[in-house]
Design a protein around this motif. Structure first.
Motif: not given
Length: 221
Positions: A136, A172-173, A178, A182, A185-186, A208, A212
């Motif tokens: 990330v 967050s993760l 998530r 995530s 989204e990337h 995004h 987050s």
């Protein structure tokens, strides 16, 4: 490190102390709120207290430590408001970076981002959150580098230091689902960049970052 050997290059010593202390705080090796002793750090680095004191002053300007006169020096504990404000700036900078990268066409960072996402897919599939957290950070770093804007990158680096982002990305993760979201989204951001749709890439990137931020705040006590 021998003190006698180190003292002549006071500027390089101070820079070394700053860099190492910054790294430890950003990586979460020192807990938020932890007390920092000038004496202990000077002993550890094998230097006098002066470069340590100056290093801590610099880290205070970066928002990483708080110096309380006659009390001590402590690793900053960002408030929810501060985290929100910093993420709002992160949203602006990363959204702009996505738009700028989309304008550049097939540059080297695109290939690196595609490789990053392949590895990220694998990390998510095997539920390797530690590795995915690293990827990330790499994704966002590549996005900023790909924007090819030195001023934007300089502001971004300082912002990331203030966020101590390594700690926050793990928070967050930790939220259920998530990592997979995530990763998706990337992928969407990169698709839009490759399509040279800068406006949409910026919008999706900003969405995004907002997602987050919500995950980070949900994971904070």
């Amino acid at each position: 490190m021998n003190r006698a050997q180190s003292e002549p290059g006071s500027r390089s010593i101070q820079a070394m102390v700053i860099a190492e202390m910054r790294r430890r705080i950003i990586k979460g090796e020192i807990d938020p709120g932890a007390s920092l002793s000038e004496i202990a750090l000077a002993e550890e680095f094998g230097v006098s207290r002066t470069p340590v004191r100056e290093a801590l002053k610099q880290l205070q300007t970066e928002g990483l430590v708080e110096i309380r006169p006659r009390v001590g020096t402590f690793v900053t504990i960002p408030s929810r408001r501060e985290i929100t404000e910093l993420f709002e700036m992160k949203e602006l900078l990363e959204g702009a970076a996505a738009r700028l990268l989309a304008r550049r066409g097939r540059v080297a960072e695109i290939d690196l981002l595609e490789r990053n996402l392949r590895e990220a897919d694998e990390a998510v599939a095997r539920d390797d959150r530690g590795r995915y957290a690293e990827l990330v950070q790499e994704f966002h770093d590549l996005l900023i580098a790909g924007a090819d804007n030195n001023k934007l990158e300089a502001h971004y680096r300082m912002l990331m230091n203030q966020l101590a982002y390594s700690r926050l990305v793990n928070t967050s993760l930790s939220q259920p689902g998530r990592p997979l979201q995530s990763d998706r989204e990337h992928h969407r951001v990169l698709e839009l960049i490759i399509e040279k749709d800068g406006d949409s890439a910026e919008q999706v990137m900003r969405e995004h970052v907002r997602a987050s931020r919500r995950a980070v705040l949900a994971g904070l006590s």
